[in-house]
Structure formats: structure tokens, C-alpha cells
Design a protein around this motif. Structure first.
Motif, PDB file in Angstrom:
ATOM      1  N   SER A 137       0.818  -1.208   0.000  1.00 13.00           N
ATOM      2  CA  SER A 137       0.000   0.000   0.000  1.00 13.00           C
ATOM      3  C   SER A 137       0.855   1.263   0.000  1.00 13.00           C
ATOM      4  N   PHE A 138       2.083   1.157   0.536  1.00 15.16           N
ATOM      5  CA  PHE A 138       2.966   2.323   0.552  1.00 15.16           C
ATOM      6  C   PHE A 138       3.290   2.770  -0.866  1.00 15.16           C
ATOM      7  N   THR A 162       0.414   4.677  -2.282  1.00 16.68           N
ATOM      8  CA  THR A 162       0.373   6.026  -1.702  1.00 16.68           C
ATOM      9  C   THR A 162       1.443   6.922  -2.304  1.00 16.68           C
ATOM     10  N   LEU A 215       0.555   8.093  -5.812  1.00 15.45           N
ATOM     11  CA  LEU A 215      -0.430   9.183  -5.789  1.00 15.45           C
ATOM     12  C   LEU A 215       0.231  10.501  -5.379  1.00 15.45           C
ATOM     13  N   MET A 216       1.156  10.433  -4.430  1.00 17.48           N
ATOM     14  CA  MET A 216       1.864  11.644  -3.997  1.00 17.48           C
ATOM     15  C   MET A 216       2.741  12.200  -5.121  1.00 17.48           C
TER      16      MET A 216
END
Length: 407
Positions: free
Chosen positions: A371-372, A375, A378-379
């Protein structure tokens, strides 16, 4: 839109050296972020795992008075009902009923304070797997009376070896002083040298014989199959046994939970710094590209390309640069984590046993949750969007007539 996408892609490679330099900068930056966070996360995960599995367990149960005064008289009354409940709980992997007293350990060279932990050898090994941590000698399941298992740090401190004779001094429930000779049967080592210096294991039957008691349980340590079940089972046990103090691992060791929260904040700060650096690099690169092509963009707007399409072209060029670099960095970081995560990073050669004094393992296995990466992607996309705004807005302010005449 298809035409704008093709034009944007070609524009990226009009200056190959500059574009490649920017892509590599983004890739190396994100690879560094992945490795830094992977190592830190691995360090924290390993400490949490070893602290829970080897030292504090998922749940600890005591007589409330024992936490105020660890005298043996403050034991758990009639623990059989508790044992029956734990045996019936499907989420419980194992538990150990311990008899614990504070005392002094003396040799011919030194006297030091220790905590004596009387255990059932089989139950304790299933709970903490302490036998796997023995580096010299044998576990407590061998024949003989008054056997002792001590940590390597304590053994070095008192200059004891396997079969060394030591004297333990402690108090019974009536505060009478008891002294007895024990023999070291084994030396263990965990990831926490402070724990190894303080905790001494002996058979529960030997300790109870010295105390003149039939059966006393000071602490019940519970290990679960899944950490996620800790709070639910803790609440259930509190409801079933309100007279006992039931504490989860986060209550036993609040600094461990605090460090996990701090790690989340630290991850965000590290990512923010790296992405800010990427954003400044992108803004600089795209502004250079815009200033070099002012006449060209003025011509495009003069022949009919509206400002919205020009804005989209700059946005797409920035996105291509960012996503190419991000893909390379994340792919490289993921592969590196996979390779290093299996063998681990041994820090003994760098810092010796200094990590163990702080409760961390000397061998770190870098790891990150899948999941990192989602994330982070997306960042990065948000960074590309923000970075494109300044050069895109600069283009939006162009006046076609003036831009065409610009030199």
C-alpha cells in the motif's frame, strides 16, 4: 487530445540530455526514499516483533497489586479459571504462567540485582521460543535441580560460564530472606541486551520449592496468532476477570506504540522533503523548456490552439517526466528491497552491539507494505500536477503577437 499527447511526448525528448537527467534525478531520489523508509520500517517492525515475541508478549495478566509491589504474595488467586478461558480462545497461540520475584545474584566476583522468572519449560518455550536464543549450554528441560538460564550480557558481567555456580537471594511472601545455590545450565541472547542483563530464568518447580509454596502465578504472558486480535481479546478478558489487570502490549510498552506513531510522521516528513526537491527540479526544468519555446507557443496560439490545450501540453510533459522517473525509482527500490529483505543488513560490523543496547536487532530486514507504493505513486502524481502549474500559468499569460516577435 491524442494529438496533444503525441506532441507532449515528442517535446519531452527534444532535449534528451536534460530530460534524462531529470528522470534519473527523480528515480534516484525516490529509490533513496524507498530504501530509507524500508530500512527504518524494517528496523521498527523487527523491534516490535522481537519485543513482543521474546519479552512482553501480546497480553500480560497480573494481580493489580503486583504492578505496585512485585512481592510474591501479590500473585493471581485461583488462576485455573483463567487458564480454562485461554485454552478455549482460538486466537491464543500459547501462554506461560510465571512465578516472578526480584532478588540478587552473587558470584565470587560480583553481586547484582536480577528478576527471577520461574517458568514451566515447555509452556515458556512455546510462548517466547527462548530455547532458540540459547547460544551456550542447554535449556531448562534437562535433568537436574536448581538450574539457571542467564543472558549473555549478565554472563559477561559476572564472568559466568555454563556450569558456573551462583547464589540467588530473594524474599518469600512473608519477607523472609532465602538464599540458594543454582548452577548455570545455559546462556541466552536476545535483541535487547538490557533485558538479557536483568532477566534470569529458572524452573518454576525449583523456585516454588525454595519459596515453600505449592503453586503461585505472578504473571500470565499470552501470545496470539495475529496481533490484530490483541485489543479484542484484552477487552474480553477484562470483562471476564475484572479483578485482574489485563494489559495489551501497547499498554505494557507504550514507548513501542509511540515509536510506531513517530515512524509514520517521520515517513511523511522524509517523503515531503524528497518530493519538494523533485518539485523544484521539475519547475526549473519546465520553465527552461517554456522560455526556450516562447516563439513556438506563441505561434501555436496564433494559428488557433487555445490556451487550455497549451496548458494541457505543459501538464502532460511534466507528467511524463515525473512518472517515468517515478516508475524507474519505485521499480528499482522494490527490486532492491526484495533482494536485501531476504538476506538482511548486518550492522554489527558498523556499530557492534550498540543497536542491541537500544532494543533493536543488529540485523535489519528492510520491508514496506504494498500500500505504501500506491500512496507514493499518488503523492508523485500530485507533485507533478503542482509542479506543472507555474510553467503552465506562465504560458497562459503569453500574448501571441508579442511571443512570436520574442528573441
Amino acid at each position: 487530445m491524442k494529438t496533444i499527447t503525441i506532441i507532449s511526448w515528442r517535446n519531452v525528448w527534444r532535449n534528451k540530455k536534460r530530460s534524462l537527467a531529470m528522470i534519473m534525478a527523480i528515480a534516484v531520489g525516490l529509490w533513496g526514499a524507498v530504501m530509507t523508509l524500508g530500512i527504518t520500517n524494517g528496523m521498527m517492525a523487527e523491534r516490535q516483533r522481537t519485543t513482543i515475541e521474546q519479552h512482553i508478549s501480546h497480553i500480560q495478566i497480573h494481580n493489580p497489586e503486583f504492578l505496585k509491589d512485585d512481592n510474591i504474595r501479590n500473585h493471581i488467586e485461583k488462576p485455573e479459571a483463567l487458564f480454562t478461558t485461554l485454552d478455549a480462545a482460538p486466537e491464543v497461540k500459547a501462554y506461560s504462567a510465571r512465578t516472578m520475584v526480584s532478588g540478587m545474584l552473587a558470584t565470587t566476583t560480583l553481586t547484582t540485582g536480577v528478576q527471577l522468572i520461574g517458568v514451566d519449560a515447555a509452556m515458556e518455550d512455546q510462548t517466547t521460543d527462548i530455547e532458540s536464543n540459547i547460544i551456550e549450554g542447554r535449556y531448562l528441560d534437562v535433568e537436574g535441580r536448581n538450574l539457571l538460564l542467564i543472558g549473555q550480557t549478565l554472563a559477561d558481567k559476572i564472568k559466568a560460564q555454563v556450569r558456573s555456580r551462583v547464589v540467588l537471594t530473594f524474599q518469600d511472601e512473608h519477607n523472609e530472606i532465602i538464599s540458594a545455590a543454582f548452577r548455570v545450565c545455559g546462556i541466552y541472547r536476545t535483541s535487547n541486551t538490557t533485558f538479557d542483563e536483568r532477566k534470569v530464568y529458572l524452573r518454576q518447580s525449583d523456585l516454588l520449592a525454595q519459596l515453600g509454596a505449592d503453586y503461585m502465578v505472578s504473571e500470565v504472558a499470552v501470545v496470539l496468532d495475529a496481533m490484530e486480535e490483541t485489543e479484542r481479546l484484552s477487552a474480553s478478558l477484562r470483562a471476564s476477570f475484572p479483578e485482574l489487570e489485563v494489559r495489551s502490549w501497547s499498554e505494557v510498552s507504550p514507548e513501542l506504540g509511540y515509536m510506531n506513531e513517530m515512524f509514520g510522521v517521520m515517513m511523511f516528513i522524509i517523503l515531503l522533503i524528497i518530493l519538494l526537491a523533485v518539485a523544484f527540479g521539475l519547475v526549473n526544468t519546465m520553465l527552461m523548456a517554456v522560455y526556450e519555446r516562447i516563439q513556438e507557443m506563441g505561434m501555436l496560439m496564433a494559428v488557433g490552439m487555445n490556451r487550455r490545450k497549451v496548458f494541457g501540453m505543459i501538464l502532460l510533459e511534466t507528467s511524463f517526466l515525473t512518472l517515468l522517473g517515478a516508475a524507474g525509482g519505485l521499480l528499482l527500490g522494490g527490486i532492491t528491497l526484495q533482494l536485501i529483505g531476504e538476506s538482511g543488513i548486518n550492522l554489527v560490523l558498523v556499530g557492534g552491539d550498540s543497536m542491541q543496547y537500544m532494543g533493536f536487532s543488529s540485523v535489519i530486514y528492510p520491508t514496506l507494505e504494498p500500500s505504501f507504493f500506491v500512496t507514493l505513486t499518488l503523492m508523485v502524481a500530485a507533485t507533478a500536477l503542482c509542479s506543472a502549474l507555474i510553467p503552465a500559468l506562465r504560458v497562459m499569460k503569453l500574448k501571441p503577437a508579442e511571443a512570436v516577435r520574442a528573441e
